[in-house]
Write a protein that holds these residues in place. Structure first.
Motif, PDB file in Angstrom:
ATOM      1  N   ASN A  59       0.846  -1.199   0.000  1.00  0.00           N
ATOM      2  CA  ASN A  59       0.000   0.000   0.000  1.00  0.00           C
ATOM      3  C   ASN A  59       0.881   1.249   0.000  1.00  0.00           C
ATOM      4  OD1 ASN A  59      -2.067  -1.790   0.295  1.00  0.00           O
ATOM      5  ND2 ASN A  59      -2.875  -0.932   2.189  1.00  0.00           N
ATOM      6  N   VAL A  86       7.212   0.702  -2.411  1.00  0.00           N
ATOM      7  CA  VAL A  86       7.602  -0.030  -3.621  1.00  0.00           C
ATOM      8  C   VAL A  86       8.665  -1.042  -3.215  1.00  0.00           C
ATOM      9  CG1 VAL A  86       8.706   0.145  -5.881  1.00  0.00           C
ATOM     10  CG2 VAL A  86       7.090   1.927  -5.130  1.00  0.00           C
ATOM     11  N   GLN A  88       2.726  -0.222  -6.851  1.00  0.00           N
ATOM     12  CA  GLN A  88       2.849  -0.186  -5.405  1.00  0.00           C
ATOM     13  C   GLN A  88       2.874   1.270  -4.919  1.00  0.00           C
ATOM     14  OE1 GLN A  88       6.332  -3.012  -5.003  1.00  0.00           O
ATOM     15  NE2 GLN A  88       5.445  -3.561  -6.972  1.00  0.00           N
ATOM     16  N   GLY A  89       2.571   1.445  -3.649  1.00  0.00           N
ATOM     17  CA  GLY A  89       2.362   2.779  -3.098  1.00  0.00           C
ATOM     18  C   GLY A  89       3.640   3.539  -2.783  1.00  0.00           C
ATOM     19  N   THR A  90       3.476   4.836  -2.483  1.00  0.00           N
ATOM     20  CA  THR A  90       4.639   5.697  -2.270  1.00  0.00           C
ATOM     21  C   THR A  90       4.549   6.519  -0.977  1.00  0.00           C
ATOM     22  OG1 THR A  90       3.598   7.432  -3.602  1.00  0.00           O
ATOM     23  CG2 THR A  90       5.093   5.938  -4.748  1.00  0.00           C
ATOM     24  N   ILE A  91       3.634   6.148  -0.083  1.00  0.00           N
ATOM     25  CA  ILE A  91       3.521   6.915   1.163  1.00  0.00           C
ATOM     26  C   ILE A  91       4.800   6.742   1.993  1.00  0.00           C
ATOM     27  CG2 ILE A  91       2.260   7.134   3.345  1.00  0.00           C
ATOM     28  CD1 ILE A  91      -0.266   6.287   1.752  1.00  0.00           C
ATOM     29  N   SER A 115      -2.754  10.131   7.654  1.00  0.00           N
ATOM     30  CA  SER A 115      -1.807   9.091   7.206  1.00  0.00           C
ATOM     31  C   SER A 115      -1.777   9.038   5.681  1.00  0.00           C
ATOM     32  CB  SER A 115      -2.207   7.708   7.745  1.00  0.00           C
ATOM     33  OG  SER A 115      -2.211   7.695   9.153  1.00  0.00           O
ATOM     34  N   GLU A 143       0.174  14.609   2.607  1.00  0.00           N
ATOM     35  CA  GLU A 143       1.142  15.081   1.621  1.00  0.00           C
ATOM     36  C   GLU A 143       0.562  14.978   0.216  1.00  0.00           C
ATOM     37  OE1 GLU A 143       5.422  13.875   2.066  1.00  0.00           O
ATOM     38  OE2 GLU A 143       4.567  12.538   3.568  1.00  0.00           O
ATOM     39  N   GLY A 178       0.793  14.154  -3.887  1.00  0.00           N
ATOM     40  CA  GLY A 178       1.490  13.326  -4.867  1.00  0.00           C
ATOM     41  C   GLY A 178       1.768  11.901  -4.446  1.00  0.00           C
ATOM     42  N   LYS A 179       1.330  11.519  -3.226  1.00  0.00           N
ATOM     43  CA  LYS A 179       1.585  10.148  -2.768  1.00  0.00           C
ATOM     44  C   LYS A 179       0.543   9.199  -3.355  1.00  0.00           C
ATOM     45  CE  LYS A 179       4.998  11.192   0.042  1.00  0.00           C
ATOM     46  NZ  LYS A 179       6.348  10.655  -0.140  1.00  0.00           N
ATOM     47  N   ARG A 180       0.909   7.916  -3.363  1.00  0.00           N
ATOM     48  CA  ARG A 180      -0.002   6.878  -3.850  1.00  0.00           C
ATOM     49  C   ARG A 180      -0.222   5.833  -2.786  1.00  0.00           C
ATOM     50  NH1 ARG A 180       3.286   5.746  -8.518  1.00  0.00           N
ATOM     51  NH2 ARG A 180       3.815   3.878  -7.371  1.00  0.00           N
ATOM     52  N   VAL A 181      -1.468   5.367  -2.615  1.00  0.00           N
ATOM     53  CA  VAL A 181      -1.712   4.113  -1.915  1.00  0.00           C
ATOM     54  C   VAL A 181      -1.997   3.097  -3.019  1.00  0.00           C
ATOM     55  CG1 VAL A 181      -4.173   4.587  -1.443  1.00  0.00           C
ATOM     56  CG2 VAL A 181      -2.938   2.930  -0.055  1.00  0.00           C
ATOM     57  N   ARG A 182      -1.119   2.113  -3.136  1.00  0.00           N
ATOM     58  CA  ARG A 182      -1.090   1.250  -4.321  1.00  0.00           C
ATOM     59  C   ARG A 182      -1.136   2.131  -5.573  1.00  0.00           C
ATOM     60  NH1 ARG A 182      -2.309  -4.747  -2.926  1.00  0.00           N
ATOM     61  NH2 ARG A 182      -2.366  -4.617  -0.680  1.00  0.00           N
ATOM     62  N   ALA A 183      -2.135   1.967  -6.451  1.00  0.00           N
ATOM     63  CA  ALA A 183      -2.135   2.738  -7.699  1.00  0.00           C
ATOM     64  C   ALA A 183      -2.880   4.069  -7.583  1.00  0.00           C
ATOM     65  CB  ALA A 183      -2.739   1.896  -8.819  1.00  0.00           C
ATOM     66  N   SER A 184      -3.523   4.315  -6.437  1.00  0.00           N
ATOM     67  CA  SER A 184      -4.368   5.518  -6.316  1.00  0.00           C
ATOM     68  C   SER A 184      -3.589   6.723  -5.821  1.00  0.00           C
ATOM     69  CB  SER A 184      -5.504   5.270  -5.314  1.00  0.00           C
ATOM     70  OG  SER A 184      -6.357   4.285  -5.781  1.00  0.00           O
ATOM     71  N   LEU A 189      -3.329  10.197  -4.015  1.00  0.00           N
ATOM     72  CA  LEU A 189      -4.087  10.680  -2.860  1.00  0.00           C
ATOM     73  C   LEU A 189      -4.128  12.201  -2.826  1.00  0.00           C
ATOM     74  CD1 LEU A 189      -2.389   8.215  -0.417  1.00  0.00           C
ATOM     75  CD2 LEU A 189      -4.818   8.179  -0.996  1.00  0.00           C
TER      76      LEU A 189
END
Lengths: 226, 286
Positions: free
Chosen positions: A147, A150, A158-161, B198, B202, B204-210, B212
């Motif tokens: 989530n 990567v 995959q996510g980038t948080i 959470s 921020e 430009g971030k992604r949760v999986r492909a989405s 945010l």
């Protein structure tokens, strides 16, 4: 009560959930019984959660206890409930709390099976309750890792948080010290990153599951490192 | 013909808005496609707003427009045990006044003594004016294109498209709920320690492909809170309440109920964070 059913009973249980969902509005909205303007914002937020019939607090939680227990904050959650980055004092306190909570494994840490770790890293299942409940009796909870991180750019998006973990073991090695560090971060990341967004996985995943995820990160044969 | 009807609908509504005229609106009705296009043009670097080219391409044919048409019929139809239409329902700007009502909610209502979000108010009117019982499917079922609540919500919300979010915050109870909503947004808890920030802290971030949206970026956030929206992945129009329920579920918090103080407080804070930005109603999301 919805666990351990046959398929047919599962369908019946689903119908029950659907019905319950339809009726599960907050009939007991008590905002007219108390003076909400006399409370601080924090007091009102706590009142709303626990006294106003806003949440399905009586549901069973997968970790044991009820949803009400789950919504009670522990000290670390309280300390991290602010906007932005922690100040120095908060950061120090949170690191100390996290170190006190953490349980180190006895003896040397062994890596599990990276393929199982990959599955767990990609699984978003587990611990969800409300209108639809994850049943840990039929499917084990996953780590939700991708989530936010990567691991393997070749895989599904995959996510980038959180930071990218591509090539994690290949660049850092697989010493006992590295294994100890990775175990600490997965189990309770606040030991190094106070008020990080990442969950504390000690207690959510068992030690065997954590060893598989560590293998996915550190095993030289894992796609993360190739 | 299909296309013509879709184009005719917003035009008719724009004219209706002009004819009603006069009311102190912060902005005029705008076609949701135009509102979104301006947001995209103003924010060329927003990964959230630009995550899907199909989004803006599909806007003129947004399936939510059909749901709004169904909602329009329902609104004026005499129904329920009391055989009444919803034309006497007061969404805060007077009985039957729909233009601009949606973007000014939640607000305090004297007749109930409560701060109510849109859906709570709608259901209140369906019960009080039309006589529906809490267990009747007309008010008990909240989700999906074929529910009365989603059809009515989409129609009524559309009357505020392009207008600025300006949730009421004069009454002390409105201020209290807004402040509590902010606390709830940042309150970490649940099995996985998450709060709303959470995922929405921020850009430009992604949760999986989405991708945010960031809550403190009001131009990303106005699209984020612009529900009802046709959610392509669900093939249904979804509401603010549906989004909040999904977030609470993914956050591993307790299940949240509609018409609840928590739901209203969170929506108050959501809409406040988009204050001054134009609403995209109905929107279309991935």
């Amino acid at each position: 009560m919805f666990k351990k059913n046959t398929v047919a009973a599962g369908v019946a249980a689903f119908a029950t959930i659907a019905l319950a969902t339809g009726c599960a509005v907050a009939e007991g909205n008590k905002s007219d019984e108390v003076d909400i303007t006399a409370m601080s914002a924090e007091e009102l937020a706590e009142y709303i959660i626990f006294e106003s019939d806003s949440f399905r607090l009586e549901q069973e939680a997968q970790e044991g206890g009820t949803a009400r227990d789950r919504m009670v904050q522990d000290d670390l959650q309280k300390a991290c409930s602010f906007e932005g980055e922690p100040d120095g004092e908060t950061a120090g306190e949170v690191v100390a709390m996290a170190r006190a909570e953490y349980e180190a494994p006895e003896g040397d840490i062994e890596l599990g099976d990276w393929e199982k770790g990959q599955e767990l890293a990609f699984s978003g299942y587990g611990y969800r309750i409300g209108h639809n409940n994850d049943d840990h009796g039929t499917r084990e909870p996953g780590g939700n890792c991708v989530n936010c991180h990567v691991f393997d750019p070749e895989g599904p998006t995959q996510g980038t948080i959180g930071p990218s973990l591509e090539g994690y073991g290949a660049t850092r090695g697989d010493s006992q010290e590295m294994r100890e560090y990775v175990h600490q971060v997965i189990s309770n990341p606040h030991q190094f990153f106070p008020c990080a967004q990442m969950p504390r996985f000690q207690g959510l995943l068992d030690e065997e599951q954590i060893s598989h995820i560590m293998a996915y990160m550190l095993d030289p044969d894992s796609p993360v490192n190739n | 013909m299909f296309k013509k009807a879709l184009l005719a609908l917003p035009v008719a509504m724009a004219l209706g808005g002009l004819a009603a005229g006069g009311a102190a609106q912060a902005s005029e009705w705008q076609d949701p496609t135009d509102v979104l296009q301006k947001l995209l043009d103003n924010n060329p670097d927003s990964k959230y707003l630009h995550q899907s080219e199909q989004n803006i391409m599909m806007m003129p044919d947004n399936p939510a427009l059909w749901v709004a048409e169904d909602g329009e019929q329902l609104f004026y139809e005499e129904r329920g045990p009391n055989n009444a239409s919803l034309e006497s329902c007061d969404f805060g700007k007077g009985p039957g006044v729909l233009e601009g009502a949606y973007v000014e909610l939640p607000r305090y209502f004297e007749d109930t003594g409560k701060v109510m979000d849109f859906e709570h108010r709608l259901v209140h009117c369906m019960k009080e004016i039309q006589g529906f019982d809490a267990d009747d499917p007309e008010v008990a079922q909240r989700h999906g294109n074929d529910t009365d609540v989603m059809q009515l919500t989409t129609y009524i919300a559309m009357q505020s498209s392009g207008m600025e979010w300006q949730p009421a915050n004069e009454h002390p109870k409105e201020q209290a709920m807004l402040a509590a909503g902010e606390k709830l947004f940042f309150r970490r808890g649940g099995a996985m320690d998450f709060n709303c920030a959470s995922c929405h802290g921020e850009s430009g971030k992604r949760v999986r492909a989405s991708r945010l949206p960031k809550m403190r970026d009001s131009q990303e956030w106005t699209k984020a809170v612009s529900w009802p929206a046709h959610r392509a992945g669900h093939d249904n129009v979804r509401s603010q309440g549906h989004r909040i329920r999904g977030c609470a579920w993914q956050m591993r918090h307790a299940g949240i109920k509609p018409d609840s103080m928590a739901n209203t407080a969170l929506i108050a804070f959501w809409n406040e964070a988009a204050r001054g930005e134009p609403a995209v109603l109905p929107d279309l999301k991935r």
